[in-house]
Design an enzyme around this catalytic site. Sequence first.
Site, PDB file in Angstrom:
ATOM      1  N   VAL A 113       0.811  -1.227   0.000  1.00  0.00           N
ATOM      2  CA  VAL A 113       0.000   0.000   0.000  1.00  0.00           C
ATOM      3  C   VAL A 113       0.839   1.269   0.000  1.00  0.00           C
ATOM      4  O   VAL A 113       0.309   2.362  -0.208  1.00  0.00           O
ATOM      5  CB  VAL A 113      -0.987   0.025   1.190  1.00  0.00           C
ATOM      6  CG1 VAL A 113      -2.018  -1.083   1.068  1.00  0.00           C
ATOM      7  CG2 VAL A 113      -0.250  -0.044   2.527  1.00  0.00           C
TER       8      VAL A 113
ATOM      9  N   TYR B 178       4.915   7.148  14.319  1.00  0.00           N
ATOM     10  CA  TYR B 178       3.603   6.506  14.357  1.00  0.00           C
ATOM     11  C   TYR B 178       2.519   7.502  14.766  1.00  0.00           C
ATOM     12  O   TYR B 178       1.475   7.606  14.102  1.00  0.00           O
ATOM     13  CB  TYR B 178       3.644   5.336  15.333  1.00  0.00           C
ATOM     14  CG  TYR B 178       2.330   4.602  15.479  1.00  0.00           C
ATOM     15  CD1 TYR B 178       1.930   3.670  14.524  1.00  0.00           C
ATOM     16  CD2 TYR B 178       1.498   4.816  16.570  1.00  0.00           C
ATOM     17  CE1 TYR B 178       0.733   2.982  14.652  1.00  0.00           C
ATOM     18  CE2 TYR B 178       0.299   4.133  16.710  1.00  0.00           C
ATOM     19  CZ  TYR B 178      -0.076   3.218  15.748  1.00  0.00           C
ATOM     20  OH  TYR B 178      -1.272   2.549  15.877  1.00  0.00           O
TER      21      TYR B 178
END
Length: 258
Positions: free
Chosen positions: A61, A152
Amino acid sequence: MGEFDGKIAVVTGSSGIGLGAALHFAREGAQVYLCGIDDALNAKARSDADGRAVNVSRVDVSDAEQVESWINGIAAEAGGIDILVNAAAIQTYGTTETTDIAHWRRVMNINLDSCFYTSHFAYPHMKARGGGAIVHVSSVQGHSNQYGVLAYATTKGGIHAFTRAQAVDAARDGIRVNSISPGSIRTPLLEFAAQEVAGPGNPIEDTIAEFGKAHPIGRVGTIEETSQLIGFLCSEKAGFCTGADYRIDGALTAYIGV
């Protein structure tokens, strides 16, 4: 009759929350297209689908060309796209000092850029169907943070902003866009983290129970609970819900631990 009969659902992330969402849509009658990068997890997803209408593909992705080919192939085969769920992500650790450029770019590409790639290529197919629903899987770390999760957390906060902006633009085309922010959910990723804490070969149940105690509700969440929320947000029941983030965290971010 299932809630999603006749719908075409596209989901990224072939384990954990992504797989749970895919199986939920399939149980409710949708034709589901799921992707992941790990061949073993993709094989398990096919097995877990147990004959349901879930097509599993190997797609990176973070690669825009692969995503474009996958999405356009789905639309050509199925006749369009109604639902998009972005759940593919990696959890990494590092501070401003310890995060190197390659680490930073990898996390951005997988966790955040992929949401744009899938949305960009799916959008015209959803628009042609007269609308649809998109859900991006963010995290409580987009709201508040542990130590050492710089890259993150940045991607998860970015998903919140991306969701809002996308929802405003997409409303005119009948496409609703929301995100969810899970706390600790019993996924393979959580189990991996628990094993790291418990130590190699040691049982993880006590560690997972400790994770759960951080949440006022007293436990970690389940994949089924996240699947139900994603399903709701993609259903006609949520027809006036767009541009928002929905926390599914057992009151974790509502709690002040002092």
